[in-house]
Design a protein around this motif. Structure first.
Motif, PDB file in Angstrom:
ATOM      1  N   UNK A  71       4.316 -38.041-144.782  1.00  0.00           N
ATOM      2  CA  UNK A  71       3.142 -37.706-143.977  1.00  0.00           C
ATOM      3  C   UNK A  71       3.606 -37.061-142.670  1.00  0.00           C
ATOM      4  N   UNK A  72       2.725 -36.284-142.034  1.00  0.00           N
ATOM      5  CA  UNK A  72       3.075 -35.760-140.706  1.00  0.00           C
ATOM      6  C   UNK A  72       3.398 -36.883-139.717  1.00  0.00           C
ATOM      7  N   UNK A  73       2.736 -38.027-139.856  1.00  0.00           N
ATOM      8  CA  UNK A  73       3.028 -39.164-138.980  1.00  0.00           C
ATOM      9  C   UNK A  73       4.464 -39.634-139.169  1.00  0.00           C
ATOM     10  N   UNK A  74       4.904 -39.783-140.420  1.00  0.00           N
ATOM     11  CA  UNK A  74       6.277 -40.221-140.704  1.00  0.00           C
ATOM     12  C   UNK A  74       7.308 -39.235-140.168  1.00  0.00           C
ATOM     13  N   UNK A  75       6.941 -37.964-140.132  1.00  0.00           N
ATOM     14  CA  UNK A  75       7.864 -36.937-139.640  1.00  0.00           C
ATOM     15  C   UNK A  75       7.786 -36.754-138.133  1.00  0.00           C
ATOM     16  N   UNK A  76       6.848 -37.445-137.500  1.00  0.00           N
ATOM     17  CA  UNK A  76       6.706 -37.321-136.059  1.00  0.00           C
ATOM     18  C   UNK A  76       6.039 -36.028-135.623  1.00  0.00           C
ATOM     19  N   UNK A  77       5.272 -35.411-136.520  1.00  0.00           N
ATOM     20  CA  UNK A  77       4.619 -34.134-136.220  1.00  0.00           C
ATOM     21  C   UNK A  77       3.240 -34.345-135.615  1.00  0.00           C
ATOM     22  N   UNK A  78       2.498 -35.316-136.180  1.00  0.00           N
ATOM     23  CA  UNK A  78       1.142 -35.594-135.703  1.00  0.00           C
ATOM     24  C   UNK A  78       0.742 -37.006-136.138  1.00  0.00           C
ATOM     25  N   UNK A  79      -0.486 -37.381-135.845  1.00  0.00           N
ATOM     26  CA  UNK A  79      -0.992 -38.704-136.211  1.00  0.00           C
ATOM     27  C   UNK A  79      -1.575 -38.727-137.626  1.00  0.00           C
ATOM     28  N   UNK A  80      -1.468 -37.632-138.353  1.00  0.00           N
ATOM     29  CA  UNK A  80      -2.005 -37.516-139.710  1.00  0.00           C
ATOM     30  C   UNK A  80      -1.214 -38.424-140.654  1.00  0.00           C
ATOM     31  N   UNK A  81      -1.883 -39.389-141.262  1.00  0.00           N
ATOM     32  CA  UNK A  81      -1.223 -40.363-142.139  1.00  0.00           C
ATOM     33  C   UNK A  81      -1.183 -39.945-143.607  1.00  0.00           C
ATOM     34  N   UNK A  82      -1.841 -38.836-143.970  1.00  0.00           N
ATOM     35  CA  UNK A  82      -1.874 -38.413-145.373  1.00  0.00           C
ATOM     36  C   UNK A  82      -0.474 -38.026-145.846  1.00  0.00           C
TER      37      UNK A  82
END
Length: 105
Positions: free
Chosen positions: A77-88
């Motif tokens: 997810x973008x959250x896991x990558x530290x890109x955004x708060x998007x959890x998808x």
């Protein structure tokens, strides 16, 4: 119906959702629930590229019905990558998808 007598060639122009903790991604392509290809996406060669999968006529259902699906190994997810708060969890981005008659083997 000629589509039932010849294999099909699936061509997908796509890119992998990759970066940082996700430098590569494996994607299984399934037709009628059967794996017909595995596509590898790598950060070093990421971008919209054509990827293909040959679909045997035996996987085409009655009336020409064909179910195509994608199975992702360890999407992020973008959250896991530290890109955004998007959890998808995201796998690939698709620009185009087409089915043609496959060339004769």
């Amino acid at each position: 119906d000629p589509t039932l007598q010849e294999d099909l060639l699936l061509t997908v122009n796509s890119w992998g959702f990759l970066g940082g903790i996700q430098p590569s991604l494996k994607v299984d392509v399934l037709a009628g629930g059967i794996k017909v290809a595995t596509w590898d996406y790598h950060l070093a060669k990421n971008g919209f590229l054509d990827r293909t999968a040959r679909i045997p006529t035996s996987l085409i259902g009655s009336g020409g019905k064909l179910d195509i699906s994608f199975r992702f190994a360890n999407p992020s997810s973008p959250l896991e990558m530290g890109i955004s708060a998007d959890e998808r969890t995201l796998g690939i981005g698709v620009s185009s998808l087409k089915l043609d008659m496959a060339p004769q083997l």
